[in-house]
Design an enzyme around this catalytic site. Structure first.
Site, PDB file in Angstrom:
ATOM      1  N   SER A  40       1.795  12.007  -4.751  1.00  0.00           N
ATOM      2  CA  SER A  40       1.402  10.616  -4.482  1.00  0.00           C
ATOM      3  C   SER A  40       1.076   9.802  -5.721  1.00  0.00           C
ATOM      4  O   SER A  40       0.897   8.584  -5.626  1.00  0.00           O
ATOM      5  CB  SER A  40       0.223  10.587  -3.514  1.00  0.00           C
ATOM      6  OG  SER A  40       0.682  10.772  -2.199  1.00  0.00           O
TER       7      SER A  40
ATOM      8  N   LYS B 248      -5.005   7.205  -9.223  1.00  0.00           N
ATOM      9  CA  LYS B 248      -4.275   7.602  -8.024  1.00  0.00           C
ATOM     10  C   LYS B 248      -4.197   9.117  -7.967  1.00  0.00           C
ATOM     11  O   LYS B 248      -3.839   9.766  -8.939  1.00  0.00           O
ATOM     12  CB  LYS B 248      -2.860   7.003  -8.040  1.00  0.00           C
ATOM     13  CG  LYS B 248      -2.063   7.329  -6.776  1.00  0.00           C
ATOM     14  CD  LYS B 248      -2.599   6.558  -5.585  1.00  0.00           C
ATOM     15  CE  LYS B 248      -2.080   7.125  -4.260  1.00  0.00           C
ATOM     16  NZ  LYS B 248      -2.721   8.410  -3.898  1.00  0.00           N
ATOM     17  N   THR B 249      -4.537   9.647  -6.809  1.00  0.00           N
ATOM     18  CA  THR B 249      -4.473  11.081  -6.575  1.00  0.00           C
ATOM     19  C   THR B 249      -3.070  11.509  -6.183  1.00  0.00           C
ATOM     20  O   THR B 249      -2.238  10.698  -5.761  1.00  0.00           O
ATOM     21  CB  THR B 249      -5.434  11.482  -5.447  1.00  0.00           C
ATOM     22  OG1 THR B 249      -5.163  10.660  -4.305  1.00  0.00           O
ATOM     23  CG2 THR B 249      -6.884  11.315  -5.863  1.00  0.00           C
ATOM     24  N   GLY B 250      -2.829  12.792  -6.279  1.00  0.00           N
ATOM     25  CA  GLY B 250      -1.600  13.397  -5.782  1.00  0.00           C
ATOM     26  C   GLY B 250      -1.884  14.839  -5.409  1.00  0.00           C
ATOM     27  O   GLY B 250      -2.761  15.483  -6.001  1.00  0.00           O
TER      28      GLY B 250
END
Length: 295
Positions: free
Chosen positions: A91, A230-232
């Site tokens: 993501s 932003k996470t992933g």
């Protein structure tokens, strides 16, 4: 195996949720104009500081942290080898995906919306509704960005990723899957370079679009500092991989950062809060954020 966890997540503690409302496009454009177009970048000088490895060891994960001062060019890496290992961006790819959609006219701004198709998806209940770009980025809504990628199309997507010099720029695996389970790979160093170029308005994207996406990444802020990211989260070949990628601003200084952690696939859910906690602690340790950030 919970399939939705293998795709993407933006589940963070409530205290780390973006604190500020998303600025309308006009406000973002003013901010971009105030900052100007591409600014010169100081030469990057990298040094290894393995002290961060004690946090990864205590958390029982393999991990790496890369932090670049956009003011001085100093770049700290906790593990020189792992900083260069390419992984699926998961993501975190929503950042370039949003930029491409705005630049290509697929989406008109933060309030541009797509209707939910009515399919109940396993995952956060916030996914199962209509979304705007702003809410889809906040909630890491997988279907929204898959539809965006389909509307951009393979040819335009490929051209944009090559122009961005984004990792290996390989969209093999399907136009709506290549960043989730396909061939796209990007290293922590490359993530930091990409975020640096985004902040300096050095991407082939309108400054207003860069400013808008950057603002929508806000996780927490207060007078004198801001934390954007932003996470992933993904899994492959028996590994679970967690990311947090973004920018930190404190006083007159700005940093780009990337945290990547890996565990056996069976421990995937443990990475959801851990990636945020470790990134915050490391940003505080190296002076990019105050102790109060994200608490």
């Amino acid at each position: 195996m919970r399939r939705w966890l293998g795709l993407a997540l933006f589940v963070v503690p409530a205290c780390a949720r973006p604190a500020a409302p998303v600025a309308p496009p006009a406000v973002a454009a003013v901010a971009a104009q105030a900052r100007g177009a591409e600014s010169p970048a100081p030469a990057v000088v990298e040094r290894v500081d393995a002290s961060a490895q004690e946090l990864f060891a205590a958390a029982q994960v393999e991990g790496v942290f890369v932090l670049r001062s956009l003011t001085t060019g100093e770049q700290i890496v906790s593990d020189a080898r792992l900083a260069g290992v390419g992984e699926l961006p998961a993501s975190t790819f929503k950042i370039p995906n949003a930029l491409i959609a705005l630049e290509r006219g697929v989406l008109g701004g933060a309030d541009a919306s797509l209707p939910w198709d009515g399919v109940e998806r396993e995952g956060p209940r916030e996914w199962n509704r209509d979304h705007t770009l702003a809410s889809a980025l906040r909630d890491s809504t997988v279907w929204f960005f898959q539809e965006v990628a389909r509307r951009v199309g393979p040819e335009a997507m490929q051209a944009s990723l090559k122009a961005f010099a984004y990792g290996n720029a390989d969209i093999g695996g399907g136009i709506d899957r290549f960043w989730l389970s396909g061939q796209l790979r990007i290293s922590p160093r490359e993530q930091v370079e990409f975020m640096s170029r985004l902040h300096r308005r050095a991407l082939p994207v309108a400054p207003a679009h860069c400013a808008l996406v950057e603002h929508m990444l806000t996780r927490a802020q207060a007078p004198g500092w801001s934390w954007r990211g932003k996470t992933g989260l993904t899994e492959h070949d028996g590994l679970a991989v967690g990311w947090l990628v973004g920018l930190a601003e404190r006083g007159p200084s700005t940093w780009a950062y990337a945290l990547m952690i890996r565990t056996p696939e069976k421990e995937l859910e443990r990475l959801i809060p851990l990636r945020v906690d470790l990134a915050r602690r490391l940003l505080v340790r190296f002076g990019a954020l105050p102790e109060a950030a994200g608490q």
